[in-house]
Design a protein around this motif. Structure first.
Motif, short mmCIF file in Angstrom:
data_model
loop_
_atom_site.label_atom_id
_atom_site.label_comp_id
_atom_site.label_asym_id
_atom_site.label_seq_id
_atom_site.Cartn_x
_atom_site.Cartn_y
_atom_site.Cartn_z
N GLU A 15 -47.34 75.06 30.10
CA GLU A 15 -46.99 75.21 28.68
C GLU A 15 -48.21 75.07 27.76
OE1 GLU A 15 -46.49 71.03 30.05
OE2 GLU A 15 -45.47 72.83 30.69
N LEU A 16 -49.29 74.51 28.26
CA LEU A 16 -50.52 74.40 27.48
C LEU A 16 -51.49 75.54 27.82
CD1 LEU A 16 -51.10 70.54 27.77
CD2 LEU A 16 -50.07 71.80 25.87
N ASN A 17 -50.98 76.51 28.56
CA ASN A 17 -51.75 77.66 29.00
C ASN A 17 -52.94 77.27 29.85
OD1 ASN A 17 -50.09 79.66 27.88
ND2 ASN A 17 -51.07 79.41 25.87
N LYS A 18 -52.74 76.26 30.67
CA LYS A 18 -53.76 75.88 31.64
C LYS A 18 -53.38 76.48 32.97
CE LYS A 18 -55.34 71.56 29.66
NZ LYS A 18 -55.59 70.16 29.93
N LEU A 19 -54.36 76.86 33.73
CA LEU A 19 -54.12 77.48 35.02
C LEU A 19 -53.75 76.41 36.04
CD1 LEU A 19 -54.19 80.19 36.55
CD2 LEU A 19 -56.57 79.68 37.12
N ARG A 20 -52.64 76.63 36.75
CA ARG A 20 -52.14 75.67 37.74
C ARG A 20 -51.94 76.35 39.07
NH1 ARG A 20 -53.13 70.87 35.50
NH2 ARG A 20 -52.40 70.86 33.37
N VAL A 21 -51.97 75.54 40.15
CA VAL A 21 -51.76 76.08 41.49
C VAL A 21 -50.28 75.98 41.85
CG1 VAL A 21 -52.39 75.82 43.93
CG2 VAL A 21 -54.09 75.44 42.16
N LEU A 22 -49.56 75.00 41.28
CA LEU A 22 -48.13 74.82 41.56
C LEU A 22 -47.28 75.62 40.58
CD1 LEU A 22 -47.89 70.98 42.16
CD2 LEU A 22 -47.73 72.77 43.87
N GLU A 23 -46.11 75.99 41.08
CA GLU A 23 -45.16 76.65 40.20
C GLU A 23 -44.74 75.66 39.12
OE1 GLU A 23 -41.85 78.54 42.11
OE2 GLU A 23 -43.08 79.08 43.83
N PRO A 24 -44.40 76.14 37.93
CA PRO A 24 -44.03 75.22 36.85
C PRO A 24 -42.82 74.35 37.19
CG PRO A 24 -44.40 77.42 35.98
CD PRO A 24 -44.49 77.51 37.47
N ASP A 25 -41.78 74.89 37.81
CA ASP A 25 -40.60 74.05 38.13
C ASP A 25 -40.94 73.03 39.21
OD1 ASP A 25 -40.86 76.11 39.96
OD2 ASP A 25 -38.73 76.14 40.46
N VAL A 26 -41.80 73.37 40.18
CA VAL A 26 -42.23 72.40 41.20
C VAL A 26 -43.07 71.31 40.54
CG1 VAL A 26 -43.61 72.09 43.30
CG2 VAL A 26 -42.11 74.09 43.06
N SER A 27 -43.92 71.72 39.63
CA SER A 27 -44.75 70.76 38.91
C SER A 27 -43.89 69.81 38.08
CB SER A 27 -45.74 71.50 38.01
OG SER A 27 -46.50 70.60 37.26
N GLN A 28 -42.87 70.36 37.43
CA GLN A 28 -41.97 69.53 36.62
C GLN A 28 -41.20 68.56 37.51
OE1 GLN A 28 -39.06 71.77 34.43
NE2 GLN A 28 -38.17 69.94 33.49
N LYS A 29 -40.69 69.03 38.64
CA LYS A 29 -39.95 68.16 39.55
C LYS A 29 -40.87 67.09 40.13
CE LYS A 29 -36.37 71.46 40.74
NZ LYS A 29 -35.76 72.31 41.75
N THR A 30 -42.11 67.44 40.41
CA THR A 30 -43.08 66.46 40.92
C THR A 30 -43.35 65.39 39.88
OG1 THR A 30 -44.12 68.19 42.26
CG2 THR A 30 -45.40 66.21 41.88
N SER A 31 -43.48 65.82 38.63
CA SER A 31 -43.71 64.87 37.54
C SER A 31 -42.50 63.94 37.38
CB SER A 31 -43.98 65.64 36.25
OG SER A 31 -44.16 64.75 35.19
N GLU A 32 -41.31 64.53 37.45
CA GLU A 32 -40.08 63.71 37.34
C GLU A 32 -39.99 62.72 38.50
OE1 GLU A 32 -36.81 66.43 37.17
OE2 GLU A 32 -37.34 67.16 35.16
N LEU A 33 -40.32 63.19 39.71
CA LEU A 33 -40.29 62.30 40.87
C LEU A 33 -41.31 61.17 40.72
CD1 LEU A 33 -39.15 61.67 43.67
CD2 LEU A 33 -40.90 63.19 44.64
N LYS A 34 -42.47 61.51 40.17
CA LYS A 34 -43.51 60.48 39.93
C LYS A 34 -42.99 59.43 38.97
CE LYS A 34 -48.06 60.02 37.87
NZ LYS A 34 -49.12 60.71 37.13
N ASP A 35 -42.33 59.88 37.88
CA ASP A 35 -41.78 58.94 36.89
C ASP A 35 -40.68 58.08 37.52
OD1 ASP A 35 -43.48 59.96 34.99
OD2 ASP A 35 -41.97 61.31 34.10
N GLU A 36 -39.81 58.70 38.31
CA GLU A 36 -38.74 57.94 38.97
C GLU A 36 -39.33 56.92 39.96
OE1 GLU A 36 -35.80 60.48 40.75
OE2 GLU A 36 -35.43 61.54 38.87
N CYS A 37 -40.38 57.32 40.66
CA CYS A 37 -41.03 56.39 41.60
C CYS A 37 -41.64 55.21 40.87
CB CYS A 37 -42.10 57.12 42.42
SG CYS A 37 -41.42 58.22 43.67
N LYS A 38 -42.27 55.51 39.71
CA LYS A 38 -42.85 54.43 38.91
C LYS A 38 -41.76 53.47 38.44
CE LYS A 38 -45.73 53.63 34.83
NZ LYS A 38 -44.94 52.54 34.34
N ASP A 39 -40.64 54.02 37.97
CA ASP A 39 -39.51 53.18 37.55
C ASP A 39 -38.99 52.35 38.73
OD1 ASP A 39 -39.70 54.21 35.01
OD2 ASP A 39 -38.01 55.63 35.25
#
Length: 132
Positions: A15-39
């Motif tokens: 969304e910031l127009n940065k080039l990524r290797v992961l698909e956006p939905d995989v990246s979002q799910k990974t971020s959510e999983l990271k937050d859930e793991c932290k919690d």
């Protein structure tokens, strides 16, 4: 629909127009999983603190119970000791009473003997005075 040539190569824009290797939905799910793991890790930490406090409390109560148990054992032993002392003292007093009763009986017999001697001497004196 034509596929994006970058997507086919495995590159994506976020969304910031940065080039990524992961698909956006995989990246979002990974971020959510990271937050859930932290919690989850935070909750586990809180749980460990609570359990640690509980363990300390239980240990403290166990020490207090052990102290009270030792006091009770000491009191019971003291009570047994006092009971044995009383029993020994009672036996000593009963032996002293028996000894005093025997002494009283000897004194009574001696008194009777001396009374008999006194009466015989008084009788002898009376006869001696009457003979003169």
């Amino acid at each position: 629909m034509a596929k994006d040539p970058l997507a086919e190569a495995g590159f994506y824009f976020d969304e910031l127009n940065k080039l990524r290797v992961l698909e956006p939905d995989v990246s979002q799910k990974t971020s959510e999983l990271k937050d859930e793991c932290k919690d989850f890790v935070d909750k586990i930490g809180q749980f460990q603190k609570i359990v640690g406090g509980l363990i300390e409390l239980v240990d403290e109560l166990a020490k207090e119970a052990e102290t009270e148990k030792m006091k009770a054992i000491g009191a019971r032993n003291l009570l047994k000791s006092v009971a044995k002392q009383r029993e020994a003292q009672q036996q000593q007093l009963q032996a002293l009473i028996a000894e005093k009763k025997m002494q009283l009986e000897r004194y009574r017999i001696e008194y009777e003997a001396l009374s008999k001697v006194e009466s015989e001497q008084n009788e002898f004196i009376d006869q001696f005075i009457l003979q003169k």
